[in-house]
Design an enzyme around this catalytic site. Structure first.
Site, PDB file in Angstrom:
ATOM      1  N   CYS A  63       0.863  -1.169   0.000  1.00  0.00           N
ATOM      2  CA  CYS A  63       0.000   0.000   0.000  1.00  0.00           C
ATOM      3  C   CYS A  63       0.907   1.229   0.000  1.00  0.00           C
ATOM      4  O   CYS A  63       1.722   1.392   0.917  1.00  0.00           O
ATOM      5  CB  CYS A  63      -0.860  -0.043   1.272  1.00  0.00           C
ATOM      6  SG  CYS A  63      -1.850   1.423   1.528  1.00  0.00           S
ATOM      7  N   CYS A  99      -0.630   3.463  -6.630  1.00  0.00           N
ATOM      8  CA  CYS A  99      -1.608   2.930  -5.676  1.00  0.00           C
ATOM      9  C   CYS A  99      -1.851   1.505  -6.135  1.00  0.00           C
ATOM     10  O   CYS A  99      -2.144   1.280  -7.325  1.00  0.00           O
ATOM     11  CB  CYS A  99      -2.906   3.727  -5.712  1.00  0.00           C
ATOM     12  SG  CYS A  99      -4.261   2.924  -4.802  1.00  0.00           S
TER      13      CYS A  99
HETATM   14  N1  DGL Z   1      -3.913   0.465  -2.256  1.00  0.00           N
HETATM   15  C1  DGL Z   1      -3.483   1.455  -1.362  1.00  0.00           C
HETATM   16  C2  DGL Z   1      -2.388   2.340  -1.935  1.00  0.00           C
HETATM   17  O1  DGL Z   1      -1.541   1.838  -2.601  1.00  0.00           O
HETATM   18  C3  DGL Z   1      -4.534   2.200  -0.595  1.00  0.00           C
HETATM   19  C4  DGL Z   1      -5.647   2.833  -1.343  1.00  0.00           C
HETATM   20  C5  DGL Z   1      -6.643   3.428  -0.335  1.00  0.00           C
HETATM   21  O2  DGL Z   1      -6.995   2.695   0.595  1.00  0.00           O
HETATM   22  O3  DGL Z   1      -7.026   4.592  -0.513  1.00  0.00           O
HETATM   23  O4  DGL Z   1      -2.293   3.493  -1.732  1.00  0.00           O
END
Ligand code: DGL
Length: 283
Positions: free
Chosen positions: A70, A206
């Site tokens: 993440c 993301c």
């Molecule tokens: N998938 C995560 C990222 O890479 C989080 C996205 C989220 O929860 O807003 O930032």
């Protein structure tokens, strides 16, 4: 023992899938904090506390090394956790433990340079500037991590981050492709207008966006190189394992999928990406 993979939701599966292909014999525990997703619009303190709680849950479940799959958690929480909380967790659990993020491998892939490299500023005029666009959450964009870390290493690369608030949430809910395409096209267009031309390269900053990587590729000019985080993270982890053979990561090829949210089957969007229906168990 196992490798833990953590995300606010289904986005980290993109990294998990690549890691399980690269290290098939290792045990893996995936934890999605779907009760609190998305993270991208939350404040810093919240992101730190939620990431810490998720990591503790993964250590309790038997993870020795956790990958924060993440960007938001890696950009906002990782350094804070590594400073005091991880050493305390190591002492509490009495075994080698660590938490690693995904931004360092992505910057290494984007710059073609090792993280430890520091550019010598010679004050010479830069002839050609290559523009990298980063599509990410609002929290990641606000941290400016990609701009700062890439600029430290490569003066010839300019970075423009495009926050895409709402996109991870839509992917999490399994929104229809037509709806997702409109949002992706709008953000690619907004970035182009802001830069004044198309980017030369793009980072999907993301992990949720990797699920719709084909939509980004279609919205960008044909052939625009995309830096894929899953591959960058697997490459970096291979190097990390060679340097740190001290973690017990299991050898039985076990796979566990946990969620803090509603257990059960994930959306059709996730099943299509995954190649089969996928069920999450309660934490
Ligand atoms: N998938 C995560 C990222 O890479 C989080 C996205 C989220 O929860 O807003 O930032």
């Amino acid at each position: 023992m196992a490798i833990g993979v953590f995300d606010s939701g289904v986005g980290g599966l993109t990294v998990h899938r690549e890691l399980t292909q690269r290290f098939p014999d290792r045990n893996f525990i995936y934890l999605a904090d779907q009760a609190n997703a998305p993270y991208g619009g939350r404040n810093g303190e919240d992101i730190v506390n939620l990431t810490q709680a998720g990591c503790e849950r993964l250590f309790e479940a038997g993870a020795s090394l956790i990958i924060l799959a993440c960007n938001t958690a890696s950009a906002i929480a990782l350094r804070r956790l590594q400073q005091t909380w991880v050493p305390a967790a190591r002492a509490r659990h009495g075994r080698p433990l660590n938490v690693l993020g995904i931004i360092v491998p992505t910057i290494e892939a984007a710059t073609g340079l090792p993280w430890t490299y520091e550019a010598e500023r010679l004050g010479e005029k830069i002839e050609a500037i290559d523009v990298t666009g980063v599509f990410c959450t609002a929290a990641t964009a606000m941290s400016r991590v990609y701009e700062i870390e890439i600029d430290k290493r490569r003066e010839d690369l300019a970075v423009f981050s495009e926050p895409c608030p709402g996109l991870a949430g839509l992917i999490e809910l399994g929104a229809p492709a037509e709806e997702l395409k409109v949002v992706v096209n709008d953000h690619v267009d907004a970035l182009r207008r802001r830069i004044g031309r198309q980017p030369d390269k793009a980072i999907l900053g993301c992990t949720h966006y990797e699920i719709v990587a084909d939509m980004f590729a279609a919205a960008l000019p044909p052939g625009t190189p995309l830096i894929h985080q899953p591959t960058a993270v697997a490459d970096a982890l291979e190097r990390y394992f060679a340097r740190h053979p001290d973690y017990d990561l299991g050898q039985a090829g076990r796979r566990e999928f946990l969620t803090t949210g509603k257990p059960g089957a994930q959306s059709g969007l996730v099943a299509r990406f995954w190649g089969a229906p996928l069920t999450f168990n309660p934490t």
